[in-house]
Design a protein around this motif. Structure first.
Motif, short mmCIF file in Angstrom:
data_model
loop_
_atom_site.label_atom_id
_atom_site.label_comp_id
_atom_site.label_asym_id
_atom_site.label_seq_id
_atom_site.Cartn_x
_atom_site.Cartn_y
_atom_site.Cartn_z
N LEU A 198 -26.73 -0.02 32.33
CA LEU A 198 -28.10 0.26 32.71
C LEU A 198 -28.47 -0.58 33.93
CD1 LEU A 198 -29.99 0.27 29.28
CD2 LEU A 198 -29.05 2.21 30.52
N MET A 199 -28.96 0.06 34.94
CA MET A 199 -29.48 -0.65 36.09
C MET A 199 -30.87 -1.19 35.77
SD MET A 199 -26.86 -0.38 37.85
CE MET A 199 -27.43 -1.24 39.32
N PRO A 200 -31.36 -2.15 36.51
CA PRO A 200 -32.70 -2.69 36.25
C PRO A 200 -33.75 -1.58 36.19
CG PRO A 200 -31.57 -4.06 37.83
CD PRO A 200 -30.69 -2.86 37.62
N GLY A 201 -34.54 -1.62 35.11
CA GLY A 201 -35.58 -0.61 34.92
C GLY A 201 -35.09 0.70 34.36
N GLU A 202 -33.79 0.89 34.18
CA GLU A 202 -33.25 2.17 33.73
C GLU A 202 -33.35 2.30 32.21
OE1 GLU A 202 -29.18 4.91 34.08
OE2 GLU A 202 -29.18 2.84 34.81
N LYS A 203 -33.51 3.55 31.77
CA LYS A 203 -33.51 3.89 30.35
C LYS A 203 -32.33 4.82 30.07
CE LYS A 203 -38.59 3.86 29.95
NZ LYS A 203 -38.78 2.83 28.94
N HIS A 204 -31.85 4.80 28.84
CA HIS A 204 -30.81 5.73 28.42
C HIS A 204 -31.01 6.05 26.96
CE1 HIS A 204 -27.00 7.82 28.09
NE2 HIS A 204 -26.75 7.12 27.01
N GLN A 205 -30.86 7.33 26.62
CA GLN A 205 -30.98 7.71 25.22
C GLN A 205 -29.84 8.66 24.83
OE1 GLN A 205 -34.86 9.54 24.78
NE2 GLN A 205 -34.00 11.59 24.98
N PHE A 206 -29.51 8.62 23.54
CA PHE A 206 -28.56 9.57 22.99
C PHE A 206 -28.95 9.87 21.55
CE2 PHE A 206 -26.86 5.60 21.56
CZ PHE A 206 -26.01 5.85 20.48
N THR A 207 -28.46 11.02 21.06
CA THR A 207 -28.92 11.56 19.79
C THR A 207 -27.75 11.79 18.85
OG1 THR A 207 -30.86 12.60 20.81
CG2 THR A 207 -30.11 13.51 18.70
N ARG A 208 -27.98 11.49 17.57
CA ARG A 208 -27.03 11.78 16.51
C ARG A 208 -27.75 12.57 15.42
NH1 ARG A 208 -28.71 7.30 18.32
NH2 ARG A 208 -28.13 5.65 16.84
N TRP A 209 -26.94 13.27 14.61
CA TRP A 209 -27.47 13.99 13.47
C TRP A 209 -26.76 13.50 12.22
CZ3 TRP A 209 -25.89 16.70 17.91
CH2 TRP A 209 -26.95 17.18 18.70
N LEU A 210 -27.55 13.24 11.19
CA LEU A 210 -27.01 12.79 9.91
C LEU A 210 -27.20 13.90 8.89
CD1 LEU A 210 -27.27 10.07 11.44
CD2 LEU A 210 -27.87 9.02 9.27
N PHE A 211 -26.09 14.29 8.26
CA PHE A 211 -26.09 15.38 7.29
C PHE A 211 -25.72 14.83 5.91
CE2 PHE A 211 -24.59 16.76 11.45
CZ PHE A 211 -25.41 17.84 11.73
N VAL A 212 -26.30 15.42 4.89
CA VAL A 212 -25.95 15.05 3.53
C VAL A 212 -25.82 16.31 2.70
CG1 VAL A 212 -28.39 14.67 2.89
CG2 VAL A 212 -26.57 13.65 1.52
N GLY A 213 -24.76 16.40 1.93
CA GLY A 213 -24.54 17.54 1.06
C GLY A 213 -23.96 17.10 -0.26
#
Length: 868
Positions: free
Chosen positions: A253-268
């Motif tokens: 991450l550079m100064p001031g930068e944001k980063h996001q990522f997504t996961r999915w949790l499943f239950v059966g």
């Protein structure tokens, strides 16, 4: 819009400038969100043996799943080994057939201290959630945040649940608020303990989906990420998932930068279902299938079906009590095998999933017919009685395996019957059945033939042959899943206790005050066993800093049940425990101690010092097992290829130094397969009715040493000065100016072991004149009935002495009842010391160290097999 959304289109034609408006309505139940309280607990708390929720945690649930996010407090721990769960997901289970097996999901691993949260509804509007307030919305997002600190970015984690989505979406956003570039790790941790479970996990390495499936407890989890590969590394407890982006598991991450990522949790409910949910989410809809597994006599209950696709294991699922499983399979060709009670009854069968819509299939297992056993076991009067029933397959019959050692009613080849009756499916064949209820009852040894398609009757009466009037039996130290270092069912622990005829069982989970009372009520066994809330306060260093205490005041659904925190200083910890609850009266027990380290070698350097002196004032009793080590009076003992300090011998040395601390023996059980019962304490009691036992009466009796340690034999000792009427028992004092004593020893056993030696230790030393064996003194032993030794011994003392009576069966073992390693020992009973003062000056210890130096810290060491 997902495939699972059900929309009803209500067309409202409104002609406004030629525009037609279409209004839609979603009839799927909304997401519920609530802060747990005592008042709403039964309605909203999830179910399952790994549930760690407490009041103040937040529940998210829709029609498919229930999720619990731990309140973002620095003090929030799930249990002793699952710590620092603030802001983590700590429970996740299906709404249908809930069975939580997740200990924790840590977004960002455990690197971030989440200390604030908020709940958002539609359009990210803030929901002002108050304890006890129930709120609903089409979707709800729980946001937890950790501020930037110590060179780490600020982090925001969003748990989002929609009303029509059978998974939880987790999005992490990192923010670099510094003036320098910063690397952030893209990784999560999960605690899904497999230990002694029937659990499979994704093989370590690269993949696109992590999964874990507890095959017995019927819950499976899966984790996938948006556009990222996964690098998976699991052991029996912890799984670390690293997410790969452009060939790296980190992001700069550079100064001031944001980063996001997504996961999915499943239950059966099983791995097939969890994988299908992940596939559905990606738009590749997996057909649902209902399968009935059928033998010659109908549906096969609790059968496990294993599927392979292209020669690679794909997953498994279990049938219900009617032989039916509801699951999902992608299109394609499969081979499958069927297993029941750990035995494969069909293999290499072919199935083709051709249809995209839901289907019903029947899997036939030619030639298979299950048998059944209908059991009704009573006491001598025909009344229900708890019992343990072991099925030992004879040659030619497969050994049954009902479930893992963590189970409850059916554990490996055992059935626990809290009221003596049950029905159990069994593979056809011949069995030796062992029915028992602890060492006060004769066991039943019954041959049994089970025929396919028929029900075999198993009936019998358990006769109480051993008379223990005035004494009750107890195990002061055992564990189940809430302790955090094992995953055994707490229901199974209570069943184990009551079926072994343990009449008083304090609940002593690690680092939390807990109670068995709700389970005792649920099982209907309150007339057979009583309990009290307690704790094992567990700190470092091991094995020194573990102490049990009961009774303790339990604060239901609070952090640690309202218990004290451990401390790195054993003296501070035991003092904190002893003074807890405003100095309330309690029994404080030191568990599995290194007595040399504790009393004579505080710094562990092998040189004598005063030890942990501050501890002494707070120790009421000491664990001194293994009990059979008293048969070899030496400073070290050997077991399973290792050498240890002989705690029994060290205890005798302590007694001679004037440290009057009663000894106790306990199982410290961590699973439910013969977990408890093979060690116990017989405690003098004013009542023989378990329901009438008063915990403080037990505390006082144990504190005074009115207690006989045993792994089976019941021994009574009564001591008096010749010609005098005053009689004492174990743990008590006797003034005897003449030095002439009469010691009455009575020992009883049931029909499944025997004793053949009785001896008396005087100040920790054996005296050949007080050593009696069946071989050399047959006249003193009996061969019929429960009473095997009933003698009055004449003893003359010339100085103050403590007397300990030991009974053992050197030609006997406990294996007929305890098939685990715990049965491979001789039966032994050891009284606590009786202290005799012969000069009216008060009892004076003789300071004898029994021919060896007082103990020091001793590190267990592996024996060299080449040396004798």
């Amino acid at each position: 819009m997902t495939q699972r959304k059900i929309w009803i289109a209500v067309l409202t034609l409104v002609l406004l400038g030629g525009v037609v408006w279409i209004q839609t309505q979603d009839d799927t139940p909304p997401v519920e969100v609530v802060l747990l309280t005592e008042a709403n607990w039964d309605k909203f708390a999830p179910r399952g043996k790994e549930v760690d929720a407490i009041a103040g945690d937040l529940v998210l649930r829709n029609k498919y799943l229930t999720a619990v996010i731990a309140q973002p407090l620095e003090s929030r721990n799930a249990n002793m080994t699952v710590k620092n769960v603030a802001g983590a997901l700590i429970d996740l289970t299906t709404r249908d057939d809930p069975s939580d097996q997740l200990s924790a999901y840590y977004p960002g691993q455990q690197q971030y201290a989440y200390r604030e949260w908020q709940v958002l509804g539609l359009d990210d509007r803030l929901l002002e959630l108050q304890p006890g307030t129930e709120m609903t919305a089409r979707y709800v997002t729980v946001v937890v945040r950790a501020p930037a600190r110590d060179g780490k970015p600020g982090i925001t984690v969003r748990y989002r649940l929609e009303n029509d989505e059978p998974y939880l979406t987790v999005t992490t956003e990192f923010t670099n608020s510094t003036t320098q570039p910063m690397d952030v790790s893209l990784a999560d941790d999960l605690r899904i303990d497999s230990g002694k479970e029937l659990m499979v996990k994704t093989p370590n390495g690269a993949g696109t989906l992590f999964w874990a499936h507890d095959r017995y407890w019927k819950q499976a989890y899966a984790v996938g990420a948006s556009g990222l590969k996964l690098e998976i590394n699991s052991d029996a407890r912890l799984t670390t998932i690293k997410y790969e982006m452009f060939g790296e598991h980190k992001k700069t991450l550079m100064p001031g930068e944001k980063h996001q990522f997504t996961r999915w949790l499943f239950v059966g409910r099983d791995l097939l279902e969890a994988k299908a949910l992940a596939s559905d989410m990606r738009g590749d809809i997996v057909p649902r299938v209902e399968i009935r597994v059928v033998g010659e006599d109908g549906g096969i209950a609790d059968a496990e079906v294993f599927f392979q696709k292209a020669g690679v294991a794909y997953g498994s699922a279990r049938t219900d009590h009617q032989g039916v499983l509801h699951t999902a399979l992608p299109l394609g060709e499969y081979t499958y095998a069927v297993q029941t009670q750990g035995v494969e009854i069909a293999k290499d069968l072919r199935y083709v999933q051709e249809r995209r819509d839901s289907t019903f299939q029947e899997f036939r297992v030619p030639g298979y017919q299950s048998g059944k056993v209908q059991a009704r076991i009573t006491d001598a009067d025909g009344k229900p009685i708890p019992c343990k029933v072991e099925f030992k397959a004879k040659p030619g019959t497969p050994q049954p395996d009902f479930g893992p050692a963590t189970g409850s009613f059916a554990v490996k080849n055992l059935r626990y019957a809290p009221l003596g009756s049950f029905e159990q499916t069994l593979l056809p064949g011949e069995y030796d059945v062992v029915i028992s209820h602890g060492p006060e009852y004769d066991a039943l040894f019954v041959p049994l033939k089970v025929t396919g398609g028929k029900t075999a009757e198993l009936a019998g009466k358990l006769i109480r042959s051993v008379d223990t009037k005035g004494w009750i039996s107890s195990d002061f130290h055992s564990h189940s899943s809430p302790s955090g270092d094992n995953t055994s069912s707490q229901t199974g622990r209570v069943l184990n206790h009551v079926c072994e005829h343990l009449e008083f069982v304090p609940c002593t989970e690690h680092n939390r005050i807990d109670t068995y009372q709700p389970l005792i009520n649920e099982l209907g066994v309150g007339s057979f066993v009583s309990t009290v809330s307690g704790i094992e306060l567990t700190g470092l260093p091991l094995p020194l800093n573990h102490q049990n205490a009961f009774p303790m005041l339990m604060r239901l659904h609070t952090q640690d049940g309202g218990g004290p925190l451990p401390d790195a200083d054993p003296a501070t910890q035991i003092e904190r425990l002893a003074l807890w609850d405003k100095r309330s009266e309690k029994l404080v027990q030191v568990n599995h101690p290194d007595l040399g380290w504790m009393f004579y070698d505080k710094d562990g350097n092998g040189e004598s010092d005063a030890g942990f002196e501050r501890m002494r004032a707070h120790i009421n009793v000491l664990e001194v097992h293994p009990i059979d080590c008293i048969l070899k009076l030496a400073p070290q003992t050997q077991r399973n290829g290792m050498e240890f300090n002989n705690t029994m011998f060290n205890w005798l040395q302590l007694l001679n130094q004037g440290l009057r601390i009663p000894g106790v023996v306990n199982t410290d059980a961590h699973d439910n397969y013969h977990g408890t019962g093979w060690l116990r304490n017989f405690i003098q009691s004013t009542t023989d009715d378990p329901a009438a036992i008063q915990p403080l009466d037990v505390v006082r009796a144990a504190n005074q040493g009115r207690l006989v340690m045993s792994n089976g034999p019941f021994m009574e000792v009564r001591l008096n000065e010749m010609g005098q009427d005053y009689v004492i028992t174990a743990g008590q004092d006797l003034a005897a100016l003449s030095g002439k004593l009469s010691l009455k020893v009575k020992i009883q056993t049931p029909n499944w072991f025997d004793i053949d030696r009785v001896f008396v230790l005087v100040n920790g030393r054996s005296d050949e004149s007080l050593n009696f064996t069946r071989e050399k003194h047959p006249e003193r032993f009996q061969t019929k009935g429960a009473v095997r030794f009933d003698q009055t011994l004449q003893i003359t003392l010339t100085r103050d002495s403590h007397l300990i009576v030991v009974a053992t069966g050197e030609k006997s073992s406990l294996e007929r009842i305890y098939s685990s390693d715990s049965g491979k020992v001789h039966p032994v009973a050891v009284s606590n010391p009786m202290f005799v003062d012969i000069d009216s000056a008060g009892f004076t210890a003789n300071k004898d160290t029994l021919g060896h130096p007082l103990p020091r810290k001793f590190t267990a060491r592996k024996l060299d097999p080449k040396k004798p």
